[in-house]
Design a protein around this motif. Sequence first.
Motif, PDB file in Angstrom:
ATOM      1  N   ALA A  27       0.776  -1.196  -0.060  1.00 31.15           N
ATOM      2  CA  ALA A  27      -0.003  -0.092   0.010  1.00 31.15           C
ATOM      3  C   ALA A  27       0.803   1.359  -0.073  1.00 31.15           C
ATOM      4  O   ALA A  27       0.590   2.245  -0.590  1.00 31.15           O
ATOM      5  N   ILE A  28       1.790   1.385   0.773  1.00 33.63           N
ATOM      6  CA  ILE A  28       2.773   2.592   0.992  1.00 33.63           C
ATOM      7  C   ILE A  28       3.631   2.573  -0.530  1.00 33.63           C
ATOM      8  O   ILE A  28       3.782   3.676  -0.898  1.00 33.63           O
ATOM      9  N   SER A  56       0.750   4.158  -2.998  1.00 35.28           N
ATOM     10  CA  SER A  56       0.429   5.387  -2.536  1.00 35.28           C
ATOM     11  C   SER A  56       1.650   6.571  -3.018  1.00 35.28           C
ATOM     12  O   SER A  56       1.293   7.777  -3.213  1.00 35.28           O
ATOM     13  N   ASP A  84       2.801   6.817  -5.991  1.00 36.84           N
ATOM     14  CA  ASP A  84       2.258   7.236  -7.169  1.00 36.84           C
ATOM     15  C   ASP A  84       3.543   7.520  -7.958  1.00 36.84           C
ATOM     16  O   ASP A  84       3.498   8.380  -9.093  1.00 36.84           O
ATOM     17  N   GLN A 135       7.815   9.191   3.199  1.00 38.99           N
ATOM     18  CA  GLN A 135       6.955   8.491   3.962  1.00 38.99           C
ATOM     19  C   GLN A 135       7.544   7.383   4.695  1.00 38.99           C
ATOM     20  O   GLN A 135       7.325   7.217   6.060  1.00 38.99           O
ATOM     21  N   SER A 176      -3.048   3.509   6.229  1.00 39.36           N
ATOM     22  CA  SER A 176      -3.947   4.785   5.882  1.00 39.36           C
ATOM     23  C   SER A 176      -4.262   5.729   6.964  1.00 39.36           C
ATOM     24  O   SER A 176      -4.282   6.919   6.740  1.00 39.36           O
ATOM     25  N   ARG A 198      -2.244   9.758   2.009  1.00 39.89           N
ATOM     26  CA  ARG A 198      -2.241   9.384   0.647  1.00 39.89           C
ATOM     27  C   ARG A 198      -1.627  10.582  -0.137  1.00 39.89           C
ATOM     28  O   ARG A 198      -2.042  11.734  -0.063  1.00 39.89           O
ATOM     29  N   ARG A 199      -0.850  10.450  -1.187  1.00 40.97           N
ATOM     30  CA  ARG A 199      -0.251  11.442  -1.964  1.00 40.97           C
ATOM     31  C   ARG A 199      -1.288  11.668  -2.822  1.00 40.97           C
ATOM     32  O   ARG A 199      -2.015  10.616  -3.447  1.00 40.97           O
TER      33      ARG A 199
END
Length: 436
Positions: free
Chosen positions: A200-201, A204, A206, A215, A234, A239-240
């Motif tokens: 997930a990180i 995030s 992108d 982060q 989260s 989130r970016r």
Amino acid sequence: MADLFAAYDPPAPTEVPDTAPLADRLRPQRLEDVVGQDHLTGPEGAIGRMVAAGRLSSMILWGPPGTGKTTIARLLADAVGLRFVAISAVFSGVADLKKAFAEARDHARIGKRTLLFVDEIHRFNRAQQDGFLPYVEDGTVTLVGATTENPSFELNAALLSRAQVLILRRLDAAALELLLARGEALEERPLPLTPEAREAIVASADGDGRFLLNQAETLFSVDLPEPLDAAGLSAFLQRRVAVYDKDREGHYNLISALHKSLRGSDPQAALYYLARMLTAGEEPLYVLRRIVRFASEDIGLADSNALVVCLAAKDSYEFLGSPEGELAIAQACLYCATAPKSNAAYTAQKAAWRVAKETGSLMPPQNILNAPTKLMKDIGYGKDYAYDHDTDAGYSGSNYWPEEMAPQTFYTPTDRGLEKRIAERMAWWAELKGKP
């Protein structure tokens, strides 16, 4: 993970203090350590070949944020023994440029050439960009510009003709994972994340390596009793926000992708690009205008209800606002994506407009002109007009074209959707017209 740790020997940064941000402490010391840009920095890449030859040409590094543009420029100077000077178009003006060029010329006299790195080069205006030309041409500086914007739109043609445009890629999951592994090796401890949270990180970020390392540094700075799962991550991190400038290339790329996905009858992709635009803050009415246009241009009479649905979506959005009204936009998007397609009306319109401009002000035939006065009747206006409803078929087959002009064919319906029935009707009329 063990392989990633083993594959990277963290450099011993001599000039970066331990208190510096993680992204700075992990800044590569060699071109081969730059992640995600092997197509440029590898032996067969443009930069790799230049370094191997020991000669650099001026270049524009074009790519998303956090992909290594500044790092590559600095390492290029080191690799070929050039003096490195960096300025930012955001904070620099004409005086700064003149000073940089004068110093570069002084160093050139003693045999030391200069690599001038200009960050955000697209922010210089056209006149300022023209100021680079003589110094690039005479070799006073080797220019390396960095930009996140399409150089075709933002940079002078004269400057582009003297510099090679090199495109940096958005960092993929493998490259971002490698950055995390390097951070863990430098910190000598793993990130406090479950495997799902780790994925997930990475997602995030992108594609932005700098954002990912920032982060990660936040996670390293806290003492957590147990690894965070995806939900916990989260809640802990923001989130970016997706990169999207509503007046720049990202805007036009996504609206083009939406339009072509609709035309290609791919409702899933169309809905995805619609979501990309709206979640990034695009004006919903702008998207609706494009979808309404699509209903006429690419669907037309194959399903004339598409235009009705799109206009109803506009009314619904104006009535409900966001976010409730966005469902109506999604409905219109899906309707258009799944409707039969025809550009016959669009093609006919362009052809008719062209011929209308070419033929000027030709008079229609007198039999179809109104005759509201006695004089107009006396000179033949409306004489012998065939009233179609008085015929058995409701079709008289009269000539409606100016006498000086042969009948034209602008609209040719397809055999898709409702246009198939229209084509049959037009063929029937043509048959009636041919009968005595």
